[in-house]
Design an enzyme around this catalytic site. Sequence first.
Site, PDB file in Angstrom:
ATOM      1  N   ASP A 242      22.064  11.470  44.529  1.00 55.00           N
ATOM      2  CA  ASP A 242      23.552  10.419  42.972  1.00 55.00           C
ATOM      3  C   ASP A 242      24.167  10.417  43.968  1.00 55.00           C
ATOM      4  O   ASP A 242      25.864  11.276  44.290  1.00 55.00           O
ATOM      5  CB  ASP A 242      23.105  11.242  41.617  1.00 55.00           C
ATOM      6  CG  ASP A 242      23.262  11.903  41.043  1.00 55.00           C
ATOM      7  OD1 ASP A 242      24.478  12.827  41.996  1.00 55.00           O
ATOM      8  OD2 ASP A 242      23.025  12.492  40.001  1.00 55.00           O
ATOM      9  N   LEU A 243      25.290   9.441  43.202  1.00 57.65           N
ATOM     10  CA  LEU A 243      26.528   9.316  43.182  1.00 57.65           C
ATOM     11  C   LEU A 243      27.321  10.572  43.017  1.00 57.65           C
ATOM     12  O   LEU A 243      28.290  11.213  43.961  1.00 57.65           O
ATOM     13  CB  LEU A 243      27.306   8.486  41.660  1.00 57.65           C
ATOM     14  CG  LEU A 243      28.434   8.547  41.987  1.00 57.65           C
ATOM     15  CD1 LEU A 243      29.068   7.336  43.134  1.00 57.65           C
ATOM     16  CD2 LEU A 243      29.353   7.534  41.017  1.00 57.65           C
TER      17      LEU A 243
END
Length: 155
Positions: free
Chosen positions: A31-32
């Site tokens: 994810d980020l």
Amino acid sequence: MMADGQDQPAQGRFEGAVHLFPVRVYFEDTDLSSVVYHANYLRYMERARSDMLRVAGIDQRAHFEGGGGAYAITDLAIRYRAPARLDDALLVESRVVQARAASVVIHQTVRRGAELLTDARVTAALVGADGRPRRQPAAWVDLFRRLVAQGEEAS
């Protein structure tokens, strides 16, 4: 194309009753914050289960194409303990813990070195095209039961 077989994808191996499957964390898995997205652990485990069956000599594709059905996950309990991150080298360990006429229960873990990241118990049932349970081939059940017994002996 390499002629010596080095162009083949990596595969897992059995050590006793435990199947070991290496996985690398790529950017697309995260994810980020560069942490592995939770659903991707399920993907790693699925790859490991499929590889375990193949390495054990079970040809799921031929069985399906012959009208024998395919595995479907009917129960899954998972616990996330620590995050994996971008570029980590992981190892998925799979152990058959129970074999029934139409299903198999597999305990799976994902580790980074000695650190346990994820722990799951997965039930896969063989189902026909109609979605109803089917008996697994006797040879498969025998193989699974041997793996269960071998795992119990090692414990």
